[in-house]
Write a protein that holds these residues in place. Structure first.
Motif, mmCIF file in Angstrom:
data_model
loop_
_atom_site.group_PDB
_atom_site.id
_atom_site.type_symbol
_atom_site.label_atom_id
_atom_site.label_comp_id
_atom_site.label_asym_id
_atom_site.label_seq_id
_atom_site.Cartn_x
_atom_site.Cartn_y
_atom_site.Cartn_z
ATOM 1 N N ARG A 144 28.997 62.774 30.104
ATOM 2 C CA ARG A 144 27.899 63.512 29.473
ATOM 3 C C ARG A 144 28.253 63.892 28.035
ATOM 4 N NH1 ARG A 144 23.307 65.686 31.323
ATOM 5 N NH2 ARG A 144 23.869 64.972 33.419
ATOM 6 N N ASP A 145 29.513 64.218 27.802
ATOM 7 C CA ASP A 145 29.930 64.530 26.443
ATOM 8 C C ASP A 145 29.865 63.295 25.547
ATOM 9 O OD1 ASP A 145 31.183 66.370 24.450
ATOM 10 O OD2 ASP A 145 32.820 64.936 24.599
ATOM 11 N N LEU A 146 30.154 62.127 26.108
ATOM 12 C CA LEU A 146 30.085 60.889 25.333
ATOM 13 C C LEU A 146 28.679 60.317 25.259
ATOM 14 C CD1 LEU A 146 33.319 59.104 26.643
ATOM 15 C CD2 LEU A 146 33.016 60.329 24.485
ATOM 16 N N LYS A 165 26.003 56.815 30.736
ATOM 17 C CA LYS A 165 25.737 56.975 32.166
ATOM 18 C C LYS A 165 26.875 56.432 33.008
ATOM 19 C CE LYS A 165 22.427 55.676 35.795
ATOM 20 N NZ LYS A 165 22.459 57.008 36.404
ATOM 21 N N ASP A 166 27.398 55.246 32.655
ATOM 22 C CA ASP A 166 28.497 54.618 33.372
ATOM 23 C C ASP A 166 29.566 54.208 32.370
ATOM 24 O OD1 ASP A 166 27.212 54.833 35.865
ATOM 25 O OD2 ASP A 166 26.046 53.017 35.467
ATOM 26 N N MET A 167 30.798 54.103 32.863
ATOM 27 C CA MET A 167 31.884 53.662 32.007
ATOM 28 C C MET A 167 31.723 52.211 31.577
ATOM 29 S SD MET A 167 33.976 56.004 31.162
ATOM 30 C CE MET A 167 34.454 57.670 31.589
ATOM 31 N N SER A 168 31.145 51.398 32.461
ATOM 32 C CA SER A 168 30.837 50.008 32.145
ATOM 33 C C SER A 168 29.882 49.506 33.217
ATOM 34 C CB SER A 168 32.121 49.151 32.087
ATOM 35 O OG SER A 168 32.683 49.008 33.387
ATOM 36 N N ASN A 169 29.545 48.241 33.155
ATOM 37 C CA ASN A 169 28.699 47.614 34.183
ATOM 38 C C ASN A 169 29.476 46.534 34.935
ATOM 39 O OD1 ASN A 169 28.958 45.853 32.084
ATOM 40 N ND2 ASN A 169 26.778 45.420 31.846
ATOM 41 N N LEU A 170 30.747 46.822 35.177
ATOM 42 C CA LEU A 170 31.616 45.823 35.802
ATOM 43 C C LEU A 170 31.290 45.615 37.275
ATOM 44 C CD1 LEU A 170 34.067 44.023 35.147
ATOM 45 C CD2 LEU A 170 35.535 45.901 35.901
ATOM 46 N N LEU A 171 30.937 46.686 37.987
ATOM 47 C CA LEU A 171 30.685 46.617 39.422
ATOM 48 C C LEU A 171 29.204 46.862 39.686
ATOM 49 C CD1 LEU A 171 33.721 48.704 40.726
ATOM 50 C CD2 LEU A 171 33.566 46.218 40.419
ATOM 51 N N PRO A 172 28.465 45.913 40.265
ATOM 52 C CA PRO A 172 27.042 46.136 40.562
ATOM 53 C C PRO A 172 26.848 47.284 41.544
ATOM 54 C CG PRO A 172 27.594 43.791 40.706
ATOM 55 C CD PRO A 172 28.891 44.536 40.592
ATOM 56 N N GLU A 185 38.368 50.659 30.105
ATOM 57 C CA GLU A 185 37.055 51.308 30.159
ATOM 58 C C GLU A 185 37.067 52.660 29.447
ATOM 59 O OE1 GLU A 185 35.122 49.485 34.275
ATOM 60 O OE2 GLU A 185 35.897 51.543 34.229
ATOM 61 N N MET A 186 38.119 53.425 29.636
ATOM 62 C CA MET A 186 38.195 54.723 28.979
ATOM 63 C C MET A 186 38.314 54.577 27.463
ATOM 64 S SD MET A 186 37.941 57.381 30.974
ATOM 65 C CE MET A 186 38.735 58.620 29.956
ATOM 66 N N ALA A 187 39.153 53.665 26.997
ATOM 67 C CA ALA A 187 39.278 53.459 25.555
ATOM 68 C C ALA A 187 37.977 52.969 24.941
ATOM 69 C CB ALA A 187 40.415 52.465 25.277
ATOM 70 N N ARG A 188 37.274 52.119 25.667
ATOM 71 C CA ARG A 188 35.977 51.627 25.175
ATOM 72 C C ARG A 188 34.940 52.745 25.141
ATOM 73 N NH1 ARG A 188 31.815 49.469 28.371
ATOM 74 N NH2 ARG A 188 30.341 48.128 27.226
ATOM 75 N N ALA A 189 35.011 53.667 26.094
ATOM 76 C CA ALA A 189 34.013 54.740 26.158
ATOM 77 C C ALA A 189 34.243 55.791 25.074
ATOM 78 C CB ALA A 189 34.031 55.391 27.536
ATOM 79 N N VAL A 190 35.505 56.168 24.822
ATOM 80 C CA VAL A 190 35.758 57.235 23.853
ATOM 81 C C VAL A 190 35.514 56.781 22.419
ATOM 82 C CG1 VAL A 190 37.424 58.359 25.363
ATOM 83 C CG2 VAL A 190 38.229 56.678 23.704
ATOM 84 N N ARG A 191 35.347 55.509 22.187
ATOM 85 C CA ARG A 191 35.021 55.048 20.836
ATOM 86 C C ARG A 191 33.639 55.504 20.393
ATOM 87 N NH1 ARG A 191 37.382 48.850 21.393
ATOM 88 N NH2 ARG A 191 39.610 49.444 21.295
ATOM 89 N N ARG A 192 32.803 55.886 21.324
ATOM 90 C CA ARG A 192 31.494 56.415 20.961
ATOM 91 C C ARG A 192 31.620 57.756 20.239
ATOM 92 N NH1 ARG A 192 27.088 54.177 23.679
ATOM 93 N NH2 ARG A 192 25.991 56.143 23.379
#
Length: 398
Positions: free
Chosen positions: A355-357, A360-367, A173-180
């Motif tokens: 917020r810097d990236l 809102k959420d790291m992913s939508n894995l957990l409802p 999740e972190m690697a996917r988020a920082v790609r932004r």
């Protein structure tokens, strides 16, 4: 002696007659041509075939009446029925315009996550925290009981598998988020190094945990060399942040659980302190929250909510550590206070990253929760704090 006029044959001079002399060519402005001597109509004459409208037969009798209430034939007009616009309703300025009908809602599939409302089933309203509270509670209970408590109390090595899986998902999740932000940290060495770090902490203790972090960073550096020098420093910085934030901090859960006698109880009191902190902060923030704590990072956090977090965690930990680990209540209250502060700081740290990236959420894995890292943010900062305090207030026997 006067010369003869070659055009008229008459003598020129003062003895010329007053009548105009005919010109040998036709002048259209002066005299019409002989072949075009048509009669010119009188422009002021009465046109033939047309009749003037009759005069108003009774203007005086209806002069004071409104125009639309006068009978046909007034003011020199023909019968109003002869006009095509006679059947239209006259515009009255004193009449209120009719409201436009409501547009028909578009047909098709409705938005994801929303259900159709009716009289028996009202639409779902989000909570003040911006989450679907029933789904969040259900998912939290399922993860807490099924993925943590059962392996922790029934077969403790299975808890190591849970921690390793959580670290792997968190790294992804972190690697996917920082790609932004344009960074592309290598995923394979980060996940492999994270699992190795947790395993070393479980079997060899704190020194092996630091060794696992070093191996993960070095492996990432070597792996990234294969992609060329472009953006190398940026990618390596992002990879180091992920390695410290997820596997290294998560490895303290393995250190707590690896204690031979009461490792499961140490993990339990840490997680309960974090849950009490989150619950107390949520309740106090919803009921009394008025002063923002960090509006630039997390606008929904308030100082009243922070007071509720530390109070609930301190009271609950004082009782729980006294019952489970035989620790004095004031030490238990100090433990709960420190864990609550660390949990709030961890939540703010991940909120600042998101917020810097711009997410809102790291992913939508957990409802109801977002990603797994959205639930581990408080726990990751609380784990090393709890481990260090428990070493002091509840030292391991032997």
């Amino acid at each position: 002696m006067s010369h003869l006029d070659p055009y008229g044959g008459e003598p020129r001079g003062w003895d010329r007659p007053d009548r105009p002399t005919a010109l040998p060519w036709p002048e259209p402005d002066v005299e019409p041509a002989p072949w075009d001597r048509r009669p010119v109509p009188d422009r002021y004459a009465e046109p033939r075939g047309l009749t003037r409208p009759p005069a108003d037969p009774y203007p005086e009798a209806y002069r004071d009446q409104p125009y639309d209430e006068r009978p046909a034939g007034i003011n020199g007009h023909r019968d109003p029925d002869d006009y095509p616009t006679a059947q239209l309703e006259p515009v009255r300025p004193d009449r209120e315009p009719e409201p436009a009908p409501d547009p028909e809602p578009p047909r098709g599939r409705r938005a994801r996550g929303r259900r159709r409302a009716s009289a028996d089933r009202p639409p779902t309203q989000p909570s003040r925290a911006g989450r679907n509270l029933p789904a969040a509670i259900a998912v939290g209970l399922g993860l807490g009981v099924g993925a943590i408590l059962l392996p922790l109390f029934l077969y403790r090595p299975a808890f190591l598998v849970v921690v390793a899986a959580a670290v792997g998902v968190g790294v992804w999740e972190m690697a996917r988020a920082v790609r932004r932000s344009g960074a592309h940290p290598p995923l394979v060495p980060l996940i492999a190094g994270g699992v190795l770090t947790v395993g070393l902490a479980w079997f060899a203790g704190p020194d092996a945990l630091s060794l696992g972090l070093l191996v993960t960073v070095l492996g990432t550096m070597v792996w990234r060399l294969g992609d060329g020098p472009g953006g190398y420093q940026r990618d390596l910085t992002a990879a180091t942040l992920i390695a410290v934030y997820v596997p290294f901090l998560g490895g303290f859960a393995a250190l707590l659980a690896a204690v031979p006698d009461d490792g499961h109880l140490r993990v339990l009191v840490t997680l309960v302190a974090v849950v009490l902190s989150d619950t107390g902060g949520y309740a106090a923030g919803v009921a009394f929250g008025k002063h923002p704590m960090a509006p630039a990072i997390s606008p929904k956090k308030s100082w009243e909510g922070f007071a509720g977090s530390v109070t609930a965690a301190a009271l609950g930990s004082a009782l729980l550590l006294w019952l489970l680990l035989d620790v004095a209540p004031w030490w238990g209250a100090l433990f709960g206070l420190a864990v609550s502060v660390a949990a709030v700081l961890g939540d703010l740290a991940e909120s600042m990253i998101k917020r810097d990236l711009g997410i809102k959420d790291m992913s939508n894995l957990l409802p109801g929760h977002g990603g797994l890292m959205d639930r581990l943010d408080s726990i990751l900062f609380a784990l090393p704090t709890a481990y260090l305090l428990l070493v002091v207030v509840a030292p391991v026997a032997g």
